[in-house]
Design an enzyme around this catalytic site. Structure first.
Site, short mmCIF file in Angstrom:
data_model
loop_
_atom_site.label_atom_id
_atom_site.label_comp_id
_atom_site.label_asym_id
_atom_site.label_seq_id
_atom_site.Cartn_x
_atom_site.Cartn_y
_atom_site.Cartn_z
N SER A 273 0.80 -1.23 0.00
CA SER A 273 0.00 0.00 0.00
C SER A 273 0.82 1.27 0.00
O SER A 273 0.34 2.31 -0.42
CB SER A 273 -0.93 0.01 1.21
OG SER A 273 -0.18 -0.09 2.40
N ASP B 31 -3.76 7.40 8.64
CA ASP B 31 -4.69 6.49 9.30
C ASP B 31 -3.90 5.65 10.31
O ASP B 31 -2.77 6.01 10.64
CB ASP B 31 -5.48 5.65 8.30
CG ASP B 31 -4.59 4.75 7.44
OD1 ASP B 31 -3.45 4.46 7.84
OD2 ASP B 31 -5.06 4.31 6.36
N HIS C 223 -0.96 3.95 7.82
CA HIS C 223 -0.26 4.60 6.71
C HIS C 223 0.15 6.04 7.03
O HIS C 223 -0.57 6.77 7.69
CB HIS C 223 -1.14 4.59 5.47
CG HIS C 223 -1.57 3.22 5.07
ND1 HIS C 223 -2.76 2.66 5.48
CD2 HIS C 223 -0.94 2.28 4.34
CE1 HIS C 223 -2.85 1.43 5.00
NE2 HIS C 223 -1.76 1.17 4.31
#
Length: 357
Positions: free
Chosen positions: A38, A331, A334
């Site tokens: 990600s 978040d 991340h």
């Protein structure tokens, strides 16, 4: 749980001097090809049947036009800043973006997929692109590049391109710490060795396809991810949020082995540059000395409570902080755009001189 892998290809070598931005253009960097999870996924998962997506608000809050593109951030990723700083293009697009053309491939794309890892099992569990899938897509992209510009020019583009890989965090989060799928069959050291064998296989395959500038990021301080701190408080019944030291030590042990592997590959793969990209050290410095980097919050993310929200749990029904740039994390897993930018600057100042020497 979502992944981190801010394992961006970043090396922290204090002895290397800060070099001007022109280093990239003078070294004739043709493209950036990104692989992993990600932290490098610029929207590939938008095209996959997986819940590991971020193509919804409040993701993209600080992206141009406030568009949620599938990047796990309030804005841009390190690979975007890097591509821009190299003078290639402002954003590194996702390979699976239906708008991508053969011409777009000439300056690079991201094959990364949120939720992926070095262990094939990691991606399979949540319908992400495994590293095998990503390498197959690169082979497909290479055929498209050859069709567009010819075999000789395609070879030059690949030879002068930067190949950056950020993976491994999800393997530890899911298969060892979270749902211990691998823990029943492997000791910690043996599982690290499994991941590293896969790293070697990936590097050698890219090398055989013409790549000569390659970097692989080490693990971050996994125990300092907000979601891991949250889980630790629940398990230990300690309401004081703090990093999980055992998990951070595990990351360091893996990184030591990875560093040795990259040195071996560098010695064995002729005419190549293979760089161990340190992420642990700069992130820990940001966590320990936040004011040095302009941060005020390092133990929770900007989205929602900042303790568990990520992916579909970080949504329009959650409140967001007023100033994401003051948060190390966007978040619960991340980094914020501000962190990605700082990592890109470190990347430029330290890793690029090593790869482009």
């Amino acid at each position: 749980m979502m992944h981190f892998l801010i394992k961006f290809s970043i090396i922290f070598i204090n002895l290397i001097p800060v070099l001007p931005l022109t280093i990239a253009s003078s070294a004739n960097v043709t493209a950036v090809f990104a692989f992993g999870d990600s932290t490098f996924d610029s929207g590939n998962n938008n095209q996959l049947p997986t819940v590991f997506r971020s193509n919804h608000p409040p993701y993209g809050l600080d992206f141009p036009g406030r568009v949620p593109t599938g990047r796990f951030s309030d804005g841009k990723l390190t690979i975007d800043f890097l591509s821009s700083r190299l003078g290639l293009k402002e954003l590194l697009p996702a390979y699976l973006d239906p708008l991508i053309t053969d011409r777009d491939l000439l300056t690079g794309v991201s094959f990364a997929s949120a939720g992926s890892g070095l262990d094939e099992l990691t991606a399979c569990e949540i319908n992400a692109l495994s590293m095998r899938n990503q390498l197959d897509y690169f082979a497909e992209a290479l055929r498209r590049i050859r069709t567009a510009v010819g075999r000789k020019e395609a070879g030059r583009i690949v030879e002068k391109a930067l190949f950056i890989i950020s993976a491994g965090t999800n393997d530890m989060l899911y298969n060892f710490y979270g749902l211990p799928m691998r823990k029943v069959s492997y000791s910690l050291s043996d599982y690290h060795d499994l991941l590293l064998r896969n790293v070697e296989s990936i590097i050698r395959e890219l090398y055989n396809k013409g790549a000569r500038r390659l970097s692989i990021a080490g693990l971050p301080p996994i125990g300092c991810l907000p979601v891991q701190m949250t889980l630790n408080t629940l398990i230990s019944h300690n309401h004081h949020r703090s990093c999980v030291n055992d998990q951070n030590m595990d990351s360091q042990h893996y990184n030591t082995k990875l560093q040795a592997l990259t040195s071996t590959l560098q010695a064995n793969l002729s005419d190549s540059k293979v760089a161990y990209a340190v992420i642990y050290t700069p992130l820990m410095d940001m966590i320990i000395n936040p004011s040095k980097y302009g941060f005020e919050k390092t133990k929770e993310g900007c989205c929602g409570t900042g303790s568990i929200e990520m992916g579909f749990l970080c949504n329009i029904f959650d409140a967001t902080c007023e100033s994401p740039a003051k948060y190390l994390f966007w978040d619960a897993v991340h980094p914020s755009q501000a962190t990605y930018l700082k990592l890109a600057k470190i990347f430029q100042q330290t890793l690029l001189p090593h790869l482009l020497d």
